[in-house]
Structures are given as structure tokens and as C-alpha cells.
Design a protein around this motif. Structure first.
Motif, PDB file in Angstrom:
ATOM      1  N   GLY A 251     -43.971  95.836  17.197  1.00  0.00           N
ATOM      2  CA  GLY A 251     -44.169  94.475  17.668  1.00  0.00           C
ATOM      3  C   GLY A 251     -45.509  93.906  17.252  1.00  0.00           C
ATOM      4  O   GLY A 251     -46.088  93.108  17.961  1.00  0.00           O
ATOM      5  N   VAL A 252     -46.012  94.301  16.079  1.00  0.00           N
ATOM      6  CA  VAL A 252     -47.288  93.800  15.595  1.00  0.00           C
ATOM      7  C   VAL A 252     -47.109  92.369  15.094  1.00  0.00           C
ATOM      8  O   VAL A 252     -46.184  92.067  14.359  1.00  0.00           O
ATOM      9  N   GLU A 253     -48.002  91.493  15.498  1.00  0.00           N
ATOM     10  CA  GLU A 253     -47.934  90.089  15.112  1.00  0.00           C
ATOM     11  C   GLU A 253     -48.922  89.818  13.988  1.00  0.00           C
ATOM     12  O   GLU A 253     -50.083  90.187  14.073  1.00  0.00           O
ATOM     13  N   THR A 254     -48.440  89.174  12.920  1.00  0.00           N
ATOM     14  CA  THR A 254     -49.267  88.823  11.771  1.00  0.00           C
ATOM     15  C   THR A 254     -49.331  87.308  11.664  1.00  0.00           C
ATOM     16  O   THR A 254     -48.300  86.644  11.656  1.00  0.00           O
ATOM     17  N   ASN A 255     -50.543  86.758  11.591  1.00  0.00           N
ATOM     18  CA  ASN A 255     -50.742  85.312  11.434  1.00  0.00           C
ATOM     19  C   ASN A 255     -51.366  85.032  10.074  1.00  0.00           C
ATOM     20  O   ASN A 255     -52.369  85.647   9.716  1.00  0.00           O
ATOM     21  N   LEU A 256     -50.752  84.117   9.332  1.00  0.00           N
ATOM     22  CA  LEU A 256     -51.252  83.732   8.013  1.00  0.00           C
ATOM     23  C   LEU A 256     -51.324  82.209   7.927  1.00  0.00           C
ATOM     24  O   LEU A 256     -50.512  81.512   8.531  1.00  0.00           O
ATOM     25  N   THR A 257     -52.274  81.705   7.162  1.00  0.00           N
ATOM     26  CA  THR A 257     -52.321  80.285   6.856  1.00  0.00           C
ATOM     27  C   THR A 257     -51.888  80.157   5.398  1.00  0.00           C
ATOM     28  O   THR A 257     -52.551  80.682   4.501  1.00  0.00           O
ATOM     29  N   ILE A 258     -50.742  79.494   5.185  1.00  0.00           N
ATOM     30  CA  ILE A 258     -50.159  79.396   3.850  1.00  0.00           C
ATOM     31  C   ILE A 258     -49.723  77.964   3.559  1.00  0.00           C
ATOM     32  O   ILE A 258     -49.611  77.147   4.466  1.00  0.00           O
ATOM     33  N   LYS A 259     -49.450  77.688   2.285  1.00  0.00           N
ATOM     34  CA  LYS A 259     -48.926  76.384   1.882  1.00  0.00           C
ATOM     35  C   LYS A 259     -47.411  76.379   2.070  1.00  0.00           C
ATOM     36  O   LYS A 259     -46.715  77.307   1.669  1.00  0.00           O
ATOM     37  N   VAL A 260     -46.913  75.320   2.705  1.00  0.00           N
ATOM     38  CA  VAL A 260     -45.482  75.168   2.978  1.00  0.00           C
ATOM     39  C   VAL A 260     -45.054  73.785   2.512  1.00  0.00           C
ATOM     40  O   VAL A 260     -45.725  72.794   2.800  1.00  0.00           O
ATOM     41  N   PHE A 261     -43.943  73.721   1.784  1.00  0.00           N
ATOM     42  CA  PHE A 261     -43.378  72.445   1.379  1.00  0.00           C
ATOM     43  C   PHE A 261     -42.209  72.142   2.301  1.00  0.00           C
ATOM     44  O   PHE A 261     -41.247  72.888   2.356  1.00  0.00           O
ATOM     45  N   LYS A 262     -42.322  71.045   3.032  1.00  0.00           N
ATOM     46  CA  LYS A 262     -41.332  70.675   4.046  1.00  0.00           C
ATOM     47  C   LYS A 262     -40.372  69.637   3.470  1.00  0.00           C
ATOM     48  O   LYS A 262     -40.797  68.698   2.803  1.00  0.00           O
ATOM     49  N   SER A 263     -39.059  69.824   3.711  1.00  0.00           N
ATOM     50  CA  SER A 263     -38.065  68.876   3.224  1.00  0.00           C
ATOM     51  C   SER A 263     -36.903  68.800   4.213  1.00  0.00           C
ATOM     52  O   SER A 263     -36.930  69.449   5.259  1.00  0.00           O
ATOM     53  N   GLN A 264     -35.902  68.034   3.851  1.00  0.00           N
ATOM     54  CA  GLN A 264     -34.720  67.893   4.696  1.00  0.00           C
ATOM     55  C   GLN A 264     -33.686  68.945   4.329  1.00  0.00           C
ATOM     56  O   GLN A 264     -33.486  69.233   3.154  1.00  0.00           O
ATOM     57  N   PRO A 265     -33.011  69.513   5.317  1.00  0.00           N
ATOM     58  CA  PRO A 265     -31.941  70.466   5.005  1.00  0.00           C
ATOM     59  C   PRO A 265     -30.738  69.753   4.404  1.00  0.00           C
ATOM     60  O   PRO A 265     -30.566  68.545   4.567  1.00  0.00           O
ATOM     61  N   LYS A 266     -29.917  70.525   3.708  1.00  0.00           N
ATOM     62  CA  LYS A 266     -28.694  69.984   3.122  1.00  0.00           C
ATOM     63  C   LYS A 266     -27.665  69.743   4.213  1.00  0.00           C
ATOM     64  O   LYS A 266     -27.726  70.359   5.281  1.00  0.00           O
ATOM     65  N   GLU A 267     -26.715  68.861   3.942  1.00  0.00           N
ATOM     66  CA  GLU A 267     -25.701  68.512   4.940  1.00  0.00           C
ATOM     67  C   GLU A 267     -24.914  69.735   5.392  1.00  0.00           C
ATOM     68  O   GLU A 267     -24.649  69.913   6.578  1.00  0.00           O
ATOM     69  N   ARG A 268     -24.542  70.608   4.464  1.00  0.00           N
ATOM     70  CA  ARG A 268     -23.774  71.804   4.833  1.00  0.00           C
ATOM     71  C   ARG A 268     -24.583  72.739   5.731  1.00  0.00           C
ATOM     72  O   ARG A 268     -24.038  73.423   6.577  1.00  0.00           O
ATOM     73  N   GLU A 269     -25.901  72.744   5.555  1.00  0.00           N
ATOM     74  CA  GLU A 269     -26.755  73.578   6.411  1.00  0.00           C
ATOM     75  C   GLU A 269     -26.802  73.012   7.830  1.00  0.00           C
ATOM     76  O   GLU A 269     -26.826  73.765   8.802  1.00  0.00           O
ATOM     77  N   LEU A 270     -26.804  71.702   7.944  1.00  0.00           N
ATOM     78  CA  LEU A 270     -26.853  71.067   9.263  1.00  0.00           C
ATOM     79  C   LEU A 270     -25.570  71.273  10.056  1.00  0.00           C
ATOM     80  O   LEU A 270     -25.569  71.148  11.275  1.00  0.00           O
ATOM     81  N   LYS A 271     -24.462  71.569   9.374  1.00  0.00           N
ATOM     82  CA  LYS A 271     -23.188  71.769  10.053  1.00  0.00           C
ATOM     83  C   LYS A 271     -23.002  73.188  10.573  1.00  0.00           C
ATOM     84  O   LYS A 271     -21.984  73.495  11.180  1.00  0.00           O
TER      85      LYS A 271
END
Length: 126
Positions: free
Chosen positions: A42-62
Motif C-alpha cells: 500500500g505504498v503511495e507514490t506522488n509525482l508531478t507530471i505533464k498531462v494532456f486533458k481532452s474529451q472522451p470518445k462517445e463509445r467510452e462515455l457509454k
């Protein structure tokens, strides 16, 4: 330069250029030890990283576990994580002193040859 190497480099370059810094929290699974009757790990690892945020595809939302929930897709370069992301990891973002936490629900690897170039994570806002 091979096509595989070009794809890995371009994924990293695009996420670095257009992504934003986020806090990624990964917790390893706890394992029950019957000899001493406790859980270990149960070791917790915290990282600061670059993330590109976008919208999910329609099939993923279903997907049944995502219907009616605030959902977003996030791309992370595989070279930024020393581990594979798992369901239950969290990504935290802060805008104008407002913090939002997203929980990873679906993990998809974008392969380049024999290695992973980037991870596509479908997350729900907690």
C-alpha cells in the motif's frame, strides 16, 4: 531513426508542449500476510507530471460505469511514469485555488513497437 522511436518521441513532445502539470498519485495494492495477520504494501507514490486533458470518445462515455458521471480523458507520456497506471489512481489539478481530483477508471496503452509510447486514461471527477 525507426518509426517506433519517432512515434514515442512525438508522443512525448506533444504532451510536453500542450500538457499541463498535474499531481499523479499511485498506490500499490495491499497484500494480506496470513502469517502475521496484517496487510502489507500500500505504498503511495506522488509525482508531478505533464498531462494532456481532452474529451472522451462517445463509445467510452457509454460504458455502464461512466454513464451520468463527469468524465475526462487524459494522456500521459509513458516515459513520465516509472510504473503502469492502474484503475483507482488519482490525478489532482488546481485552478485558481480550486482543486479537482479525478479517479482513473479505464487505462489504455498506446503501443509503439514493443513498448508503450503513452497512456490514455479515462477518469471521473471525484
Amino acid at each position: 531513426m525507426t518509426l517506433t522511436k519517432r512515434f514515442q518521441d512525438s508522443s512525448q513532445r506533444l504532451i510536453t508542449r500542450f500538457g499541463a502539470l498535474r499531481n499523479y498519485t499511485h498506490k500499490t495494492e495491499e497484500v494480506y500476510n496470513p502469517d502475521i495477520q496484517t496487510t502489507e504494501g500500500g505504498v503511495e507514490t506522488n509525482l508531478t507530471i505533464k498531462v494532456f486533458k481532452s474529451q472522451p470518445k462517445e463509445r467510452e462515455l457509454k460504458s455502464p460505469n461512466l454513464v451520468g458521471r463527469e468524465t475526462t480523458a487524459m494522456m500521459i507520456a509513458a516515459s513520465d511514469l516509472p510504473f503502469s497506471p492502474i484503475v483507482g489512481d488519482t490525478i489532482t489539478e488546481t485552478y485558481f485555488n480550486t482543486t479537482h481530483t479525478f479517479t482513473v477508471e479505464v487505462v489504455t496503452a498506446n503501443w509503439a513497437g514493443e513498448g508503450v509510447a503513452s497512456w490514455r486514461l479515462i477518469c471521473t471527477r471525484s
